[in-house]
Design a protein around this motif. Structure first.
Motif, PDB file in Angstrom:
ATOM      1  N   PHE A 282       0.834  -1.205   0.000  1.00  0.00           N
ATOM      2  CA  PHE A 282       0.000   0.000   0.000  1.00  0.00           C
ATOM      3  C   PHE A 282       0.867   1.253   0.000  1.00  0.00           C
ATOM      4  O   PHE A 282       0.644   2.184  -0.778  1.00  0.00           O
ATOM      5  CB  PHE A 282      -0.926   0.000   1.219  1.00  0.00           C
ATOM      6  N   SER A 283       1.889   1.276   0.877  1.00  0.00           N
ATOM      7  CA  SER A 283       2.754   2.450   0.956  1.00  0.00           C
ATOM      8  C   SER A 283       3.500   2.696  -0.350  1.00  0.00           C
ATOM      9  O   SER A 283       3.660   3.838  -0.789  1.00  0.00           O
ATOM     10  CB  SER A 283       3.751   2.288   2.111  1.00  0.00           C
ATOM     11  N   THR A 284       3.927   1.597  -0.991  1.00  0.00           N
ATOM     12  CA  THR A 284       4.624   1.725  -2.273  1.00  0.00           C
ATOM     13  C   THR A 284       3.703   2.316  -3.332  1.00  0.00           C
ATOM     14  O   THR A 284       4.084   3.235  -4.076  1.00  0.00           O
ATOM     15  CB  THR A 284       5.137   0.351  -2.735  1.00  0.00           C
ATOM     16  N   CYS A 285       2.472   1.793  -3.409  1.00  0.00           N
ATOM     17  CA  CYS A 285       1.502   2.294  -4.398  1.00  0.00           C
ATOM     18  C   CYS A 285       1.130   3.742  -4.110  1.00  0.00           C
ATOM     19  O   CYS A 285       0.988   4.554  -5.026  1.00  0.00           O
ATOM     20  CB  CYS A 285       0.252   1.420  -4.381  1.00  0.00           C
ATOM     21  N   PHE A 286       0.970   4.070  -2.827  1.00  0.00           N
ATOM     22  CA  PHE A 286       0.606   5.431  -2.450  1.00  0.00           C
ATOM     23  C   PHE A 286       1.698   6.412  -2.864  1.00  0.00           C
ATOM     24  O   PHE A 286       1.420   7.452  -3.470  1.00  0.00           O
ATOM     25  CB  PHE A 286       0.375   5.499  -0.940  1.00  0.00           C
ATOM     26  N   LYS A 287       2.945   6.079  -2.553  1.00  0.00           N
ATOM     27  CA  LYS A 287       4.046   6.989  -2.892  1.00  0.00           C
ATOM     28  C   LYS A 287       4.205   7.125  -4.398  1.00  0.00           C
ATOM     29  O   LYS A 287       4.482   8.217  -4.908  1.00  0.00           O
ATOM     30  CB  LYS A 287       5.349   6.486  -2.260  1.00  0.00           C
ATOM     31  N   ARG A 288       4.011   6.020  -5.120  1.00  0.00           N
ATOM     32  CA  ARG A 288       4.114   6.079  -6.582  1.00  0.00           C
ATOM     33  C   ARG A 288       3.036   6.988  -7.162  1.00  0.00           C
ATOM     34  O   ARG A 288       3.276   7.728  -8.118  1.00  0.00           O
ATOM     35  CB  ARG A 288       3.993   4.674  -7.162  1.00  0.00           C
TER      36      ARG A 288
ATOM     37  N   ILE B 145       4.570  11.147  -2.290  1.00  0.00           N
ATOM     38  CA  ILE B 145       5.086  11.089  -0.922  1.00  0.00           C
ATOM     39  C   ILE B 145       4.460   9.894  -0.219  1.00  0.00           C
ATOM     40  O   ILE B 145       3.450   9.348  -0.670  1.00  0.00           O
ATOM     41  CB  ILE B 145       4.789  12.382  -0.134  1.00  0.00           C
ATOM     42  N   SER B 146       5.040   9.501   0.891  1.00  0.00           N
ATOM     43  CA  SER B 146       4.530   8.346   1.629  1.00  0.00           C
ATOM     44  C   SER B 146       3.236   8.702   2.350  1.00  0.00           C
ATOM     45  O   SER B 146       2.932   9.891   2.554  1.00  0.00           O
ATOM     46  CB  SER B 146       5.568   7.880   2.645  1.00  0.00           C
ATOM     47  N   PRO B 147       2.454   7.702   2.757  1.00  0.00           N
ATOM     48  CA  PRO B 147       1.238   7.992   3.531  1.00  0.00           C
ATOM     49  C   PRO B 147       1.521   8.808   4.793  1.00  0.00           C
ATOM     50  O   PRO B 147       0.753   9.723   5.118  1.00  0.00           O
ATOM     51  CB  PRO B 147       0.700   6.601   3.866  1.00  0.00           C
TER      52      PRO B 147
END
Length: 292
Positions: free
Chosen positions: A271-277, A281-283
Motif C-alpha cells: 500500500f505504501s509503495t503504491c501510495f508513494k508512486r 510522498i509516503s502515507p
C-alpha cells in the motif's frame, strides 16, 4: 454499433467546457418578443456568454460563420468573443428568454474530446468541467421556462445568491441535456463499472469479476473504461483506493496498517509503495502535511 462508430458519430457535436473553479457568474436575464421582420441584434466581442432559449416561434442566429434556426425548446450558447448576428429576420412572432453570464476559463471543442483525453495521473485528479452543449433541444422545456421566469421575478440589483443558484440550475439542465448524446452505451457501461468499483473497492476485483457482474466481455469493459476515464478498471480501482486512503489519513488517527486494510490492500508495505508512486510522498508524509 461498435465503439469506434459511437466515437465517430459524436465528432460534429460541440460543447463549451467551463473550467471550475471559478464558477460561472450571473449578470442579467430577460424575455424578448420579436414581431415578424425583427432581428436579433448583431454583436462583436460581447464579453459575456449569452444563452438563448426559444419559447415560441423561430430565431435565426449566426456566430462566426455558423448558423442555427432555433425552434421551441431549443437553446443556444453564444460565446463572449467573436461575432453574433441574425442571418434572417423573424418570419413569425418569436418569444425567447436570454441570460448573460461570465466565465473566465473555457474552451469550445467537439463533444467527444473529453472522453478521448487520457489523464496520465488519475481521473479523480481531473479538474471539474461544466460541459454545456453549444446547441440543444430540451426534453422538458417548460421546466427551463419556469426557471427563467423565476429569474425575471427577482428584483434587479438584489437577490444575488438566488440568481446565482438559478443560473447553476439552468446550466445543469443544459449539461444534463447532452446525456443522450454523450452517454453512448460504452460510456454508460464505463459508469456502471466505476460505480461497481466504488461500491466494492475493499474486495478483490479483477477484469473477470467485472465481466461476471456486468455481463460484458473483459476486453470490451477495458476499452470502455479507457475511453471514458483514460484508465483500465484495475488502474481505476487502485486510484480510487488511494483517494479513499487520503481521506482516512487526514480524517482519522488510524494506523497506516489499518488504513491499508480498510481500502483493500492485504499488505501495508505494498500500500505504501503504491501510495508513494501515485501521490509522490509516503502515507505518513501525506498525513503530516495536514495534521499537527
Amino acid at each position: 454499433m461498435t465503439l469506434k462508430n459511437e466515437v465517430n458519430s459524436l465528432k460534429e457535436e460541440l460543447i463549451v467546457a467551463l473550467q471550475t473553479p471559478p464558477l460561472p457568474y450571473y449578470w442579467e436575464s430577460g424575455r424578448s418578443t420579436f414581431r415578424i421582420g425583427d432581428r436579433h441584434p448583431n454583436r462583436r466581442n460581447f464579453g459575456l456568454f449569452d444563452v438563448l432559449l426559444v419559447v415560441d416561434g423561430e430565431l435565426h442566429i449566426g456566430e462566426n460563420g455558423t448558423e442555427w434556426t432555433l425552434g421551441i425548446g431549443d437553446a443556444l450558447l453564444l460565446l463572449p468573443e467573436g461575432e453574433h448576428y441574425s442571418f434572417r429576420p423573424c418570419e413569425q412572432k418569436t418569444t425567447f428568454y436570454w441570460v448573460h453570464f461570465e466565465h473566465v476559463d473555457w474552451h469550445q471543442s467537439p463533444l467527444i474530446e473529453e472522453s478521448e483525453v487520457v489523464n496520465p495521473l488519475s481521473p479523480f485528479d481531473k479538474p471539474k468541467l461544466i460541459r454545456i452543449p453549444k446547441k440543444s433541444t430540451l426534453l422538458s422545456p417548460q421546466l427551463a421556462f419556469d426557471l427563467m421566469q423565476q429569474l425575471l421575478e427577482l428584483p434587479v440589483g438584489d437577490a444575488f445568491w438566488e440568481k446565482q443558484q438559478l443560473l447553476f440550475r439552468f446550466l445543469a439542465m443544459l449539461e444534463n441535456g447532452i446525456s443522450d448524446i454523450a452517454k453512448t452505451p460504452a460510456s454508460r457501461l464505463a459508469e456502471k463499472v466505476a460505480v461497481f468499483i466504488q461500491q466494492h473497492y475493499q474486495e478483490e476485483i479483477t477484469n473477470e469479476t467485472l465481466s461476471s457482474a456486468l455481463h460484458f466481455h473483459p476486453s470490451y469493459i477495458v476499452r470502455c473504461m479507457k475511453m471514458k476515464y483514460g484508465v483500465t478498471p484495475v488502474q481505476y480501482l487502485l486510484q480510487f483506493r488511494i483517494e479513499r486512503a487520503k481521506q482516512l489519513l487526514v480524517s482519522t488517527e488510524w494506523s497506516i496498517d489499518r488504513i491499508a486494510a480498510e481500502v483493500g490492500f492485504q499488505y501495508a508495505p505494498y500500500f505504501s509503495t503504491c501510495f508513494k508512486r501515485g501521490v509522490g510522498i509516503s502515507p505518513l508524509q501525506f498525513r503530516k502535511k495536514y495534521l499537527n
